[in-house]
Design a protein around this motif. Sequence first.
Motif, PDB file in Angstrom:
ATOM      1  N   PHE A   1     -60.404  33.988 -12.164  1.00  0.00           N
ATOM      2  CA  PHE A   1     -61.119  34.664 -13.196  1.00  0.00           C
ATOM      3  C   PHE A   1     -61.031  34.402 -14.890  1.00  0.00           C
ATOM      4  N   HIS A   2     -59.853  34.011 -14.923  1.00  0.00           N
ATOM      5  CA  HIS A   2     -59.595  33.354 -16.383  1.00  0.00           C
ATOM      6  C   HIS A   2     -60.329  32.100 -16.492  1.00  0.00           C
ATOM      7  N   TYR A   3     -60.534  31.329 -15.578  1.00  0.00           N
ATOM      8  CA  TYR A   3     -61.198  30.094 -15.800  1.00  0.00           C
ATOM      9  C   TYR A   3     -62.709  30.144 -15.958  1.00  0.00           C
ATOM     10  N   VAL A   4     -63.458  31.344 -15.339  1.00  0.00           N
ATOM     11  CA  VAL A   4     -64.479  31.648 -15.557  1.00  0.00           C
ATOM     12  C   VAL A   4     -64.836  31.910 -17.126  1.00  0.00           C
ATOM     13  N   ALA A   5     -63.892  32.390 -17.463  1.00  0.00           N
ATOM     14  CA  ALA A   5     -64.298  32.554 -19.288  1.00  0.00           C
ATOM     15  C   ALA A   5     -64.844  31.263 -19.771  1.00  0.00           C
ATOM     16  N   SER A   6     -64.697  30.065 -19.290  1.00  0.00           N
ATOM     17  CA  SER A   6     -64.769  28.752 -19.866  1.00  0.00           C
ATOM     18  C   SER A   6     -66.410  28.533 -19.705  1.00  0.00           C
ATOM     19  N   PHE A   7     -66.982  29.308 -18.869  1.00  0.00           N
ATOM     20  CA  PHE A   7     -68.529  29.243 -18.819  1.00  0.00           C
ATOM     21  C   PHE A   7     -69.229  29.501 -19.974  1.00  0.00           C
ATOM     22  N   ASP A   8     -68.513  30.411 -20.847  1.00  0.00           N
ATOM     23  CA  ASP A   8     -69.107  30.962 -22.055  1.00  0.00           C
ATOM     24  C   ASP A   8     -68.853  29.892 -23.050  1.00  0.00           C
ATOM     25  N   PHE A   9     -68.171  28.825 -22.999  1.00  0.00           N
ATOM     26  CA  PHE A   9     -67.725  27.686 -24.047  1.00  0.00           C
ATOM     27  C   PHE A   9     -68.289  26.560 -23.378  1.00  0.00           C
ATOM     28  N   HIS A  10     -69.472  26.298 -22.683  1.00  0.00           N
ATOM     29  CA  HIS A  10     -69.836  24.967 -22.188  1.00  0.00           C
ATOM     30  C   HIS A  10     -70.081  23.868 -23.355  1.00  0.00           C
ATOM     31  N   ASN A  11     -70.482  24.419 -24.756  1.00  0.00           N
ATOM     32  CA  ASN A  11     -70.533  23.436 -25.518  1.00  0.00           C
ATOM     33  C   ASN A  11     -69.776  23.502 -26.640  1.00  0.00           C
ATOM     34  N   TYR A  12     -68.542  24.142 -26.609  1.00  0.00           N
ATOM     35  CA  TYR A  12     -67.478  24.106 -27.484  1.00  0.00           C
ATOM     36  C   TYR A  12     -66.361  23.120 -27.248  1.00  0.00           C
ATOM     37  N   SER A  13     -65.637  22.869 -28.410  1.00  0.00           N
ATOM     38  CA  SER A  13     -64.676  21.809 -28.425  1.00  0.00           C
ATOM     39  C   SER A  13     -63.855  22.142 -29.435  1.00  0.00           C
ATOM     40  N   ILE A  14     -62.474  21.882 -29.109  1.00  0.00           N
ATOM     41  CA  ILE A  14     -61.411  21.959 -30.286  1.00  0.00           C
ATOM     42  C   ILE A  14     -60.978  20.570 -30.758  1.00  0.00           C
ATOM     43  N   SER A  15     -61.184  20.541 -32.271  1.00  0.00           N
ATOM     44  CA  SER A  15     -60.867  19.277 -32.708  1.00  0.00           C
ATOM     45  C   SER A  15     -59.676  19.279 -33.906  1.00  0.00           C
ATOM     46  N   VAL A  16     -59.095  18.086 -33.995  1.00  0.00           N
ATOM     47  CA  VAL A  16     -58.281  18.056 -35.199  1.00  0.00           C
ATOM     48  C   VAL A  16     -58.720  16.740 -35.920  1.00  0.00           C
ATOM     49  N   GLN A  17     -58.829  17.134 -37.368  1.00  0.00           N
ATOM     50  CA  GLN A  17     -59.453  16.363 -38.395  1.00  0.00           C
ATOM     51  C   GLN A  17     -58.383  16.044 -39.489  1.00  0.00           C
ATOM     52  N   GLU A  18     -58.327  14.751 -40.118  1.00  0.00           N
ATOM     53  CA  GLU A  18     -57.811  14.781 -41.505  1.00  0.00           C
ATOM     54  C   GLU A  18     -58.345  15.369 -42.621  1.00  0.00           C
ATOM     55  N   ASN A  19     -57.842  15.895 -43.646  1.00  0.00           N
ATOM     56  CA  ASN A  19     -58.424  16.553 -44.789  1.00  0.00           C
ATOM     57  C   ASN A  19     -58.855  15.513 -45.688  1.00  0.00           C
TER      58      ASN A  19
END
Length: 228
Positions: free
Chosen positions: A210-228
Amino acid sequence: MDPLVEIPVPKLAFNTVLLPLIGLIFSILWSLCFDFNRTTATHCGVINYLPSISAAIDQPPSSVVWKICIALHSAPRLLIAVIHEMKARKLGTSRCQSIKAFFNLSLNTIEVFSLLILTMMSSTEYKLWHKIGFITYIASSVIYCCGSSICGTGDRKESKKWKRILCIIYLLSLSSSMYFYYRHNTYCEDQVYTLFALLEYIVVISNIFFHYVASFDFHNYSISVQEN
């Protein structure tokens, strides 16, 4: 500037739910193969073929593996819950929808922390805290499951469909497991505790997916880390 690290949210969600699933499968298989008599014993000595989850994760190495898996999956689950709340709040067009999004985030957070308490504090050493963790976990997961599947703001059609299916499976298996647990303790019939244990597995697995299905709403989302 290219990000230093970029993780797709669906991939993060998959790896997150994989942890408790691995812990559960390992604990059950270890109990069946190497600790069958102890983990399948019942208080009235009736025939039983499956360990309950609490029995399966009660002793090392299963208890260690389970605790590690739950601990490692908690932070990513909270992160995904926050992302889901932010998306719902952004898409929400009314104050009521924003309140619903915050309410779902609160329930999800309570569920994660109560699961940690339930896992880290055993029923033998910390009986009261274990009981509080269990009751809080069940209550928060049931309310969150129902609320999220009925009124998820900004959820995709596919996500809504699977949430409702898994929510029904979760509620039916939970209520059925409670019935068989009561029946076992009241009548001590052969193999009834086996049915309880099997339904208990379905409860946990349906909650995981059930909690995994939540990822269906973020098929084109990413978490990124960048330098300022």
